[in-house]
Design a protein around this motif. Structure first.
Motif, short mmCIF file in Angstrom:
data_model
loop_
_atom_site.label_atom_id
_atom_site.label_comp_id
_atom_site.label_asym_id
_atom_site.label_seq_id
_atom_site.Cartn_x
_atom_site.Cartn_y
_atom_site.Cartn_z
N HIS A 1 4.93 41.81 53.20
CA HIS A 1 5.19 42.99 53.25
C HIS A 1 6.44 43.26 54.24
O HIS A 1 6.63 42.70 55.28
CB HIS A 1 4.15 43.88 53.56
N SER A 2 7.04 44.36 54.15
CA SER A 2 8.23 44.90 55.03
C SER A 2 7.64 44.58 56.60
O SER A 2 6.99 45.52 57.05
CB SER A 2 8.46 46.35 54.79
N PRO A 3 8.34 44.05 57.15
CA PRO A 3 7.92 43.61 58.56
C PRO A 3 8.35 45.02 59.37
O PRO A 3 7.43 45.16 60.32
CB PRO A 3 8.99 42.55 59.16
N VAL A 4 9.27 45.66 59.29
CA VAL A 4 9.50 47.02 60.19
C VAL A 4 8.52 47.78 59.69
O VAL A 4 8.04 48.75 60.48
CB VAL A 4 11.01 47.41 59.95
N GLY A 5 8.26 48.12 58.33
CA GLY A 5 7.23 49.13 57.94
C GLY A 5 5.88 48.85 58.40
O GLY A 5 5.19 49.50 58.99
N VAL A 6 5.56 47.56 58.55
CA VAL A 6 4.13 47.04 58.94
C VAL A 6 4.02 47.30 60.52
O VAL A 6 3.06 47.67 60.98
CB VAL A 6 3.83 45.49 58.48
N THR B 1 1.00 57.41 58.44
CA THR B 1 0.41 55.82 58.90
C THR B 1 -0.70 55.71 58.15
O THR B 1 -0.99 54.39 57.70
CB THR B 1 -0.17 56.38 60.46
N VAL B 2 -1.78 56.72 57.76
CA VAL B 2 -2.71 56.20 56.53
C VAL B 2 -2.19 55.62 55.38
O VAL B 2 -2.89 54.62 54.98
CB VAL B 2 -3.65 57.49 56.60
N ILE B 3 -1.33 56.22 54.95
CA ILE B 3 -0.41 55.91 53.65
C ILE B 3 -0.11 54.54 53.86
O ILE B 3 0.00 53.71 53.14
CB ILE B 3 0.54 56.73 53.44
N GLY B 4 0.67 54.20 54.95
CA GLY B 4 1.15 52.95 55.09
C GLY B 4 0.06 51.95 55.46
O GLY B 4 0.11 50.85 54.74
N LEU B 5 -1.25 52.09 56.05
CA LEU B 5 -2.40 51.21 56.34
C LEU B 5 -2.89 50.86 54.78
O LEU B 5 -3.15 49.80 54.51
CB LEU B 5 -3.28 51.85 56.99
N VAL B 6 -2.73 51.90 53.78
CA VAL B 6 -3.43 51.61 52.59
C VAL B 6 -2.49 50.99 51.75
O VAL B 6 -2.88 49.87 51.01
CB VAL B 6 -3.85 53.07 51.95
N THR B 7 -1.18 51.37 51.54
CA THR B 7 0.04 50.65 50.93
C THR B 7 0.17 49.35 51.24
O THR B 7 0.19 48.38 50.29
CB THR B 7 1.09 51.46 51.04
N LEU B 8 0.08 49.12 52.66
CA LEU B 8 0.47 47.92 53.12
C LEU B 8 -0.83 47.12 53.29
O LEU B 8 -0.87 45.86 54.11
CB LEU B 8 1.35 47.84 54.31
N GLY C 1 13.55 40.28 59.97
CA GLY C 1 12.69 41.62 59.95
C GLY C 1 11.43 41.32 60.74
O GLY C 1 10.95 42.10 61.48
N LEU C 2 10.96 40.07 60.81
CA LEU C 2 9.86 39.76 61.76
C LEU C 2 10.50 39.91 63.37
O LEU C 2 9.53 40.07 64.20
CB LEU C 2 9.42 38.19 61.58
N LEU C 3 11.58 39.81 63.65
CA LEU C 3 12.22 39.49 64.78
C LEU C 3 12.20 41.10 65.26
O LEU C 3 11.80 41.60 66.29
CB LEU C 3 13.54 39.17 64.91
N VAL C 4 12.69 42.13 64.37
CA VAL C 4 12.64 43.59 64.50
C VAL C 4 11.01 43.87 64.99
O VAL C 4 10.92 44.80 65.75
CB VAL C 4 13.19 44.17 63.24
N ALA C 5 10.15 43.49 64.11
CA ALA C 5 8.79 43.87 64.29
C ALA C 5 8.34 43.34 65.55
O ALA C 5 7.61 44.17 66.30
CB ALA C 5 8.01 43.13 63.39
#
Length: 431
Positions: A222-227, A64-71, A299-303
């Motif tokens: 950025h990737s909606p699902v990843g975000v 999660t921390v990596i995702g927050l920094v990367t995205l 992807g926004l719908l999946v998010a």
């Protein structure tokens, strides 16, 4: 409920093996049987499952921390001008509201259509400098009950030779909404006390993550699902530990929540493809396509599906974890299989209520739309399968399936995490 499902505890109390509820005297294991959540601290846990759960949560926290920094949004998102240059939005006070305009039947004979009364749906307002102006309002504004002394926002468009044209923009609702918010905070703190205050802190963190990180990150492409998964995990870490304290009971609920999030994300991805949804069914999709056309709308719908189930998912998983902890606190003689079976009885009732909650919340928010649908000579099923309604159906069904499956997953994790059963000081088989 607990007495019915824990015959071992009742028999042990009858034989005098266990102390009365809440009595800690004379027993080395030192845990009470109070139903207060504080008593959960005395429930033992098994080292291997406990370490597995904590290891999983550490890995997810790091990811999660990596995702927050990367995205992390860098401010290069698209922007759209809210208004033309020179347009301002002054606040004015209502002096008088005119009569609402009559509703015209679209099927009526045009030759017999009555002439609109002069000034209907209009407002006379006073600006800050004392100037009075007449503005045309939208039909709903006058019908909402606007009266003398109410505050409205106007759109001021500069005109020729220093003049200006005013139009109705919106009604000021800061006072009633602010009072409701204050009442909500007071009620939560008064009833839930410290837990309620901590829950409000968690809610503030969630709002910050969504508004300050998730939305800008999505707008930057950025990737909606990843975000969505990163934001949801961050929110759940904050909300669960803030509201329910740092404990293994909360950690097992968090683990079950993460399992539910994963299932929901997978189902949302698959279902949106199976249903051939574009993600463009919402009204806001048109302006988004105009100013941010490179976004991944499916992807926004999946998010949206992932985020939509967070609240109820959190509710179900913490309840299941607490149920298992309470059952173990009531009886050390129950096997893990019995713990799972008893907690699942509680969970099935909770799931039934949660499903009703999801459906009725959606029905309430979409009531006007349902009335609009009923006007047409088409079956409800035909209209529900259009892009706009199908998106809502897929969203509701996918998040509901993830919710339902998170319940047994959390129950299994909790039943494995608490200590193995004991009988007269000896361990019984775990299952």
């Amino acid at each position: 409920m607990i007495v019915k499902n824990v015959p071992g505890a009742v028999a042990a109390h009858t034989r005098g093996i266990l102390p009365p509820m809440g009595d800690h005297s004379g027993h080395g294991h030192g845990h009470g049987h109070s139903h207060d959540p504080a008593a959960f601290a005395g429930v033992r846990t098994s080292s291997l499952p406990r370490n597995a759960v904590l290891g999983l949560l550490v890995l997810v926290a790091v990811a999660t921390v990596i995702g927050l920094v990367t995205l992390w949004p860098d401010g290069k998102r698209p922007h759209a001008e809210y208004a033309a240059t020179g347009v301002s939005y002054p606040v004015a006070t209502v002096v008088s509201a005119h009569d609402p305009c009559p509703v015209i039947d679209p099927n009526a004979d045009p030759s017999g259509t009555p002439e609109m009364p002069k000034g209907c749906d209009g407002l006379t307002v006073k600006l800050a400098d004392g100037t009075r102006v007449d503005v045309q309002a939208e039909p709903g504004a006058v019908r909402s009950g606007l009266r003398k002394g109410d505050r409205v926002t106007l759109a001021k468009v500069p005109g020729a030779e220093g003049g200006a044209v005013y139009s109705y923009f919106g009604t000021q609702r800061k006072a009633p909404v602010g009072l409701l918010l204050a009442a909500f905070v007071l009620v939560v703190v008064a009833v839930a006390r410290k837990r309620g205050a901590l829950a409000l802190v968690g809610l503030g963190v969630a709002a910050t993550v969504v508004g300050g990180w998730m939305v800008p990150s999505l707008l930057e492409g950025h990737s909606p699902v990843g975000v969505a998964l990163t934001a949801s995990a961050a929110i759940m870490f904050a909300v669960l530990y803030a509201a329910h304290g740092i404990s293994m009971r909360t950690s097992t609920a968090l683990a079950g929540t993460l399992v539910g999030l994963g299932i929901t994300a997978l189902l949302g991805q698959l279902a949106s493809g199976w249903a051939r949804l574009s993600g463009l069914g919402a009204e806001a999709s048109d302006p988004l396509r105009t100013f941010a056309g490179d976004l991944d709308f499916r992807g926004l719908l999946v998010a949206a599906i992932i985020v939509a189930g967070l609240g109820v998912l959190n509710d179900v998983t913490i309840t299941q974890s607490s149920a298992v902890w309470e059952l173990r606190a009531a009886s050390e003689t129950m096997s893990r299989r019995e713990l799972y079976t008893s907690a699942m009885r509680i969970g099935r009732d909770h799931i039934a209520s949660a499903i009703y909650t999801i459906v009725f919340v959606y029905a309430g928010t979409a009531l006007t739309t349902l009335l609009f649908v009923a006007l047409y000579d088409r079956t409800l099923l035909d209209l529900l399968l259009t892009e706009q309604f199908a998106e809502e159906c897929v969203m509701t069904l996918s998040s509901s399936i993830g919710l339902v499956l998170a319940m047994p997953a959390t129950t299994v994790i909790a039943a494995l995490t608490v200590s193995a059963p004991r009988s007269h000081g000896r361990r019984r088989a775990a299952w």
